[in-house]
Design a protein around this motif. Structure first.
Motif, PDB file in Angstrom:
ATOM      1  N   CYS A  97       0.825  -1.214   0.000  1.00  0.00           N
ATOM      2  CA  CYS A  97       0.000   0.000   0.000  1.00  0.00           C
ATOM      3  C   CYS A  97       0.865   1.273   0.000  1.00  0.00           C
ATOM      4  CB  CYS A  97      -0.957  -0.006   1.195  1.00  0.00           C
ATOM      5  SG  CYS A  97      -2.105  -1.375   1.212  1.00  0.00           S
ATOM      6  N   LEU A  98       1.949   1.249  -0.767  1.00  0.00           N
ATOM      7  CA  LEU A  98       2.888   2.378  -0.889  1.00  0.00           C
ATOM      8  C   LEU A  98       3.591   2.729   0.412  1.00  0.00           C
ATOM      9  CD1 LEU A  98       1.147   4.837  -3.413  1.00  0.00           C
ATOM     10  CD2 LEU A  98       3.019   3.217  -3.823  1.00  0.00           C
ATOM     11  N   ARG A  99       3.620   1.784   1.343  1.00  0.00           N
ATOM     12  CA  ARG A  99       4.427   1.933   2.557  1.00  0.00           C
ATOM     13  C   ARG A  99       5.640   1.015   2.390  1.00  0.00           C
ATOM     14  NH1 ARG A  99       2.564   6.734   4.194  1.00  0.00           N
ATOM     15  NH2 ARG A  99       0.293   6.678   4.485  1.00  0.00           N
ATOM     16  N   PHE A 100       6.816   1.621   2.283  1.00  0.00           N
ATOM     17  CA  PHE A 100       8.007   0.890   1.865  1.00  0.00           C
ATOM     18  C   PHE A 100       8.761   0.281   3.041  1.00  0.00           C
ATOM     19  CE2 PHE A 100       6.955   3.390  -1.776  1.00  0.00           C
ATOM     20  CZ  PHE A 100       7.378   2.629  -2.862  1.00  0.00           C
ATOM     21  N   PHE A 101       9.497  -0.807   2.736  1.00  0.00           N
ATOM     22  CA  PHE A 101      10.307  -1.494   3.749  1.00  0.00           C
ATOM     23  C   PHE A 101      11.614  -1.949   3.108  1.00  0.00           C
ATOM     24  CE2 PHE A 101       6.773  -4.193   2.238  1.00  0.00           C
ATOM     25  CZ  PHE A 101       7.468  -5.091   1.454  1.00  0.00           C
ATOM     26  N   ASP A 102      12.615  -2.218   3.977  1.00  0.00           N
ATOM     27  CA  ASP A 102      13.921  -2.645   3.483  1.00  0.00           C
ATOM     28  C   ASP A 102      14.019  -4.157   3.433  1.00  0.00           C
ATOM     29  OD1 ASP A 102      14.429  -3.532   6.077  1.00  0.00           O
ATOM     30  OD2 ASP A 102      15.677  -1.818   6.597  1.00  0.00           O
ATOM     31  N   GLU A 103      15.214  -4.668   3.148  1.00  0.00           N
ATOM     32  CA  GLU A 103      15.411  -6.099   2.945  1.00  0.00           C
ATOM     33  C   GLU A 103      15.064  -6.918   4.183  1.00  0.00           C
ATOM     34  OE1 GLU A 103      18.835  -9.064   1.074  1.00  0.00           O
ATOM     35  OE2 GLU A 103      19.340  -7.030   1.688  1.00  0.00           O
ATOM     36  N   LYS A 104      15.222  -6.324   5.366  1.00  0.00           N
ATOM     37  CA  LYS A 104      14.905  -7.021   6.604  1.00  0.00           C
ATOM     38  C   LYS A 104      13.452  -6.816   7.030  1.00  0.00           C
ATOM     39  CE  LYS A 104      19.599  -7.055   8.440  1.00  0.00           C
ATOM     40  NZ  LYS A 104      20.485  -6.674   9.584  1.00  0.00           N
ATOM     41  N   GLY A 105      12.712  -6.042   6.241  1.00  0.00           N
ATOM     42  CA  GLY A 105      11.306  -5.813   6.560  1.00  0.00           C
ATOM     43  C   GLY A 105      11.063  -4.626   7.461  1.00  0.00           C
ATOM     44  N   GLN A 106      12.075  -3.824   7.695  1.00  0.00           N
ATOM     45  CA  GLN A 106      11.907  -2.637   8.523  1.00  0.00           C
ATOM     46  C   GLN A 106      11.323  -1.500   7.687  1.00  0.00           C
ATOM     47  OE1 GLN A 106      12.567  -2.698  11.928  1.00  0.00           O
ATOM     48  NE2 GLN A 106      12.795  -4.876  11.414  1.00  0.00           N
ATOM     49  N   ALA A 107      10.387  -0.746   8.268  1.00  0.00           N
ATOM     50  CA  ALA A 107       9.765   0.360   7.549  1.00  0.00           C
ATOM     51  C   ALA A 107      10.808   1.394   7.151  1.00  0.00           C
ATOM     52  CB  ALA A 107       8.688   1.008   8.408  1.00  0.00           C
ATOM     53  N   VAL A 108      10.706   1.873   5.919  1.00  0.00           N
ATOM     54  CA  VAL A 108      11.603   2.920   5.412  1.00  0.00           C
ATOM     55  C   VAL A 108      10.832   4.224   5.370  1.00  0.00           C
ATOM     56  CG1 VAL A 108      12.879   3.744   3.392  1.00  0.00           C
ATOM     57  CG2 VAL A 108      13.013   1.339   4.068  1.00  0.00           C
ATOM     58  N   ARG A 109      11.233   5.166   6.182  1.00  0.00           N
ATOM     59  CA  ARG A 109      10.577   6.463   6.224  1.00  0.00           C
ATOM     60  C   ARG A 109      11.232   7.389   5.211  1.00  0.00           C
ATOM     61  NH1 ARG A 109       5.978   5.612   9.368  1.00  0.00           N
ATOM     62  NH2 ARG A 109       6.547   4.288  11.137  1.00  0.00           N
ATOM     63  N   SER A 110      10.416   8.114   4.479  1.00  0.00           N
ATOM     64  CA  SER A 110      10.939   9.045   3.473  1.00  0.00           C
ATOM     65  C   SER A 110       9.932  10.173   3.265  1.00  0.00           C
ATOM     66  CB  SER A 110      11.177   8.311   2.152  1.00  0.00           C
ATOM     67  OG  SER A 110       9.943   8.085   1.480  1.00  0.00           O
ATOM     68  N   PRO A 111      10.335  11.251   2.573  1.00  0.00           N
ATOM     69  CA  PRO A 111       9.396  12.342   2.284  1.00  0.00           C
ATOM     70  C   PRO A 111       8.164  11.890   1.510  1.00  0.00           C
ATOM     71  CG  PRO A 111      11.651  13.053   1.893  1.00  0.00           C
ATOM     72  CD  PRO A 111      11.706  11.583   2.147  1.00  0.00           C
ATOM     73  N   LEU A 112       8.278  10.721   0.832  1.00  0.00           N
ATOM     74  CA  LEU A 112       7.143  10.208   0.073  1.00  0.00           C
ATOM     75  C   LEU A 112       5.940   9.925   0.972  1.00  0.00           C
ATOM     76  CD1 LEU A 112       6.529   9.246  -2.907  1.00  0.00           C
ATOM     77  CD2 LEU A 112       6.927   6.933  -2.039  1.00  0.00           C
ATOM     78  N   ASP A 113       6.194   9.561   2.234  1.00  0.00           N
ATOM     79  CA  ASP A 113       5.106   9.245   3.164  1.00  0.00           C
ATOM     80  C   ASP A 113       4.119  10.395   3.300  1.00  0.00           C
ATOM     81  OD1 ASP A 113       6.097   6.704   3.738  1.00  0.00           O
ATOM     82  OD2 ASP A 113       7.413   7.473   5.309  1.00  0.00           O
ATOM     83  N   ASP A 114       4.614  11.609   3.159  1.00  0.00           N
ATOM     84  CA  ASP A 114       3.763  12.785   3.332  1.00  0.00           C
ATOM     85  C   ASP A 114       2.916  13.083   2.109  1.00  0.00           C
ATOM     86  OD1 ASP A 114       4.767  13.220   5.900  1.00  0.00           O
ATOM     87  OD2 ASP A 114       6.455  14.384   5.136  1.00  0.00           O
ATOM     88  N   ARG A 115       3.032  12.248   1.080  1.00  0.00           N
ATOM     89  CA  ARG A 115       2.220  12.439  -0.127  1.00  0.00           C
ATOM     90  C   ARG A 115       1.228  11.287  -0.350  1.00  0.00           C
ATOM     91  NH1 ARG A 115       6.213  12.556  -4.670  1.00  0.00           N
ATOM     92  NH2 ARG A 115       4.274  12.584  -5.877  1.00  0.00           N
ATOM     93  N   VAL A 116       1.380  10.213   0.416  1.00  0.00           N
ATOM     94  CA  VAL A 116       0.502   9.050   0.228  1.00  0.00           C
ATOM     95  C   VAL A 116      -0.846   9.292   0.878  1.00  0.00           C
ATOM     96  CG1 VAL A 116       0.187   6.597   0.732  1.00  0.00           C
ATOM     97  CG2 VAL A 116       2.453   7.453   0.098  1.00  0.00           C
ATOM     98  N   LEU A 117      -1.893   9.034   0.125  1.00  0.00           N
ATOM     99  CA  LEU A 117      -3.257   9.100   0.657  1.00  0.00           C
ATOM    100  C   LEU A 117      -3.759   7.677   0.827  1.00  0.00           C
ATOM    101  CD1 LEU A 117      -4.272  12.119  -1.413  1.00  0.00           C
ATOM    102  CD2 LEU A 117      -5.153  11.837   0.892  1.00  0.00           C
ATOM    103  N   GLY A 118      -3.674   7.229   2.060  1.00  0.00           N
ATOM    104  CA  GLY A 118      -4.076   5.861   2.322  1.00  0.00           C
ATOM    105  C   GLY A 118      -3.738   5.475   3.743  1.00  0.00           C
ATOM    106  N   ILE A 119      -3.776   4.206   3.990  1.00  0.00           N
ATOM    107  CA  ILE A 119      -3.567   3.689   5.339  1.00  0.00           C
ATOM    108  C   ILE A 119      -2.121   3.921   5.780  1.00  0.00           C
ATOM    109  CG2 ILE A 119      -2.987   1.343   4.573  1.00  0.00           C
ATOM    110  CD1 ILE A 119      -4.709   0.346   6.959  1.00  0.00           C
ATOM    111  N   ASP A 120      -1.922   4.313   7.044  1.00  0.00           N
ATOM    112  CA  ASP A 120      -0.568   4.532   7.553  1.00  0.00           C
ATOM    113  C   ASP A 120       0.003   3.221   8.103  1.00  0.00           C
ATOM    114  OD1 ASP A 120      -1.061   4.325  10.557  1.00  0.00           O
ATOM    115  OD2 ASP A 120      -2.467   5.918  10.028  1.00  0.00           O
ATOM    116  N   VAL A 121       1.304   3.244   8.360  1.00  0.00           N
ATOM    117  CA  VAL A 121       2.011   2.031   8.766  1.00  0.00           C
ATOM    118  C   VAL A 121       1.448   1.451  10.065  1.00  0.00           C
ATOM    119  CG1 VAL A 121       4.225   1.117   9.563  1.00  0.00           C
ATOM    120  CG2 VAL A 121       4.133   2.622   7.570  1.00  0.00           C
ATOM    121  N   GLU A 122       1.253   2.313  11.055  1.00  0.00           N
ATOM    122  CA  GLU A 122       0.803   1.835  12.367  1.00  0.00           C
ATOM    123  C   GLU A 122      -0.566   1.177  12.269  1.00  0.00           C
ATOM    124  OE1 GLU A 122       2.099   4.822  11.752  1.00  0.00           O
ATOM    125  OE2 GLU A 122       4.054   4.459  12.704  1.00  0.00           O
TER     126      GLU A 122
END
Length: 337
Positions: A262-287
């Protein structure tokens, strides 16, 4: 012959004499091999039905009756169980495209059919289902489903904006609407793009009550149905106009991102990757996403393997529906937890 008579008196299996074992075996054969019901056995042998039940239980405990599950061709139960244990998943469904080197379309059809059966089997009523908007595997799944005679879900809600290019937007709308019709649920659409042009544009959109009311329903979802994306967007997402730009892809790659849900990105270990893109996504948040009781990911193909593995490592998924090729690679992964 004294020795032989002595042996006959010695206890056998479970401390029981041969005469007792004979009755156990006879009752077990009558029930399991000849298909006789317990009352019939009791009448024929002139013993009580409760005793027949006890004898059958005892025959199982002593190993006289052994249950063997024969796995049919095309079913990969052991493989599914290995992946469940390896990644701590609630359920895994492995779809077999039935070809030595299946193409993307064959994999897509196999996964879609398996996903449809999984949903038809597990949706029993009252679920509030979140569904992502731009996923070819979800489209294949919904297209393969059959309508249910009674409602098996309460609501189907888009969890990422479904507004985009006029041609591709039909897919996003059809996805939520079709699933709602098939399950007898109410369809709730998010009338916004998945990716706003800027954080300021996102704030304006989120202030619209039609949008904020939908976002407010996410905390009450009991299930999420989603695809898993690799860093390179799918053709459907590109066509929709909601794909991230090349420069943003590179920035995410430098942050270690390998995939998204859902356009919420993660790294190879599955950890959430925070970026400026998060502030443009219209949808469900990570939490909120990670608090949903059952997250079902339907994804496969070699192009998605790294993203699938990372999502499992990070605990983003409870149930995985994937293809045989991906499943075999996942089962072979070393346990690095």
């Amino acid at each position: 012959m004294p020795t032989e008579r002595s042996n006959l008196r010695e206890p056998a299996i479970g401390g029981l004499a041969p005469s007792q074992l004979r009755l156990l075996t006879k009752v077990a054969r009558m029930y399991h091999e000849h298909g006789m019901r317990q009352p019939q056995i009791a009448e024929q042998l002139h013993i009580s039905q409760p005793r027949v039940s006890r004898l059958l239980k005892q025959a199982t405990e002593l190993g006289i009756v052994r249950t063997t599950v024969v796995t049919p061709s095309g079913v990969h139960a052991e493989l599914e169980e290995r992946i469940e244990r390896r990644f701590g998943l609630r359920d895994v469904v492995v779809a077999d495209p039935g070809q030595p080197a299946p193409g993307e379309q064959s994999v897509l059809q196999a996964i879609g059919a398996a996903g449809a059966v999984y949903l038809e089997t597990t949706l029993t009523g009252g679920d509030r289902i979140g569904i992502s908007s731009w996923s070819s595997t979800l489209l294949a799944t919904v297209d393969a489903m059959r309508p249910r005679p009674t409602p098996v879900a309460e609501r189907v809600v888009q969890v990422i904006g479904g507004v985009g290019n006029s041609t591709s937007q039909v897919y996003a709308t059809r996805l939520a609407d079709r699933l709602a019709i098939l399950t007898g649920a109410e369809a709730v659409f998010l009338p916004a793009p998945g990716l706003a042009s800027s954080p300021a544009a996102r704030e304006v959109l989120m202030s619209d009550p039609h949008i904020s009311d939908v976002l407010a329903t996410y905390g009450g979802l009991s299930m999420l149905l989603a695809g898993l994306g690799s860093l390179e967007p799918s053709p459907l997402l590109v066509e929709s106009g909601n794909a991230i730009a090349d420069g943003e892809q590179e920035a995410l790659r430098e942050l270690g991102a390998v995939g998204d849900i859902c356009l919420r990105f993660f790294d190879e270990k599955g950890q959430a990757v925070r970026s400026p893109l998060d502030d443009r996504v219209l949808g469900i948040d990570v939490e909120t996403l990670r608090s949903i009781p059952r997250v079902v990911a339907i994804a496969g193909g070699s192009r998605k393997y790294t993203a699938i593995r990372a999502a499992l490592r990070g605990g983003w998924v409870d149930v995985l529906v994937t293809d045989l090729g991906v499943a075999r690679r996942l089962a072979a992964e070393p346990d690095d937890r």
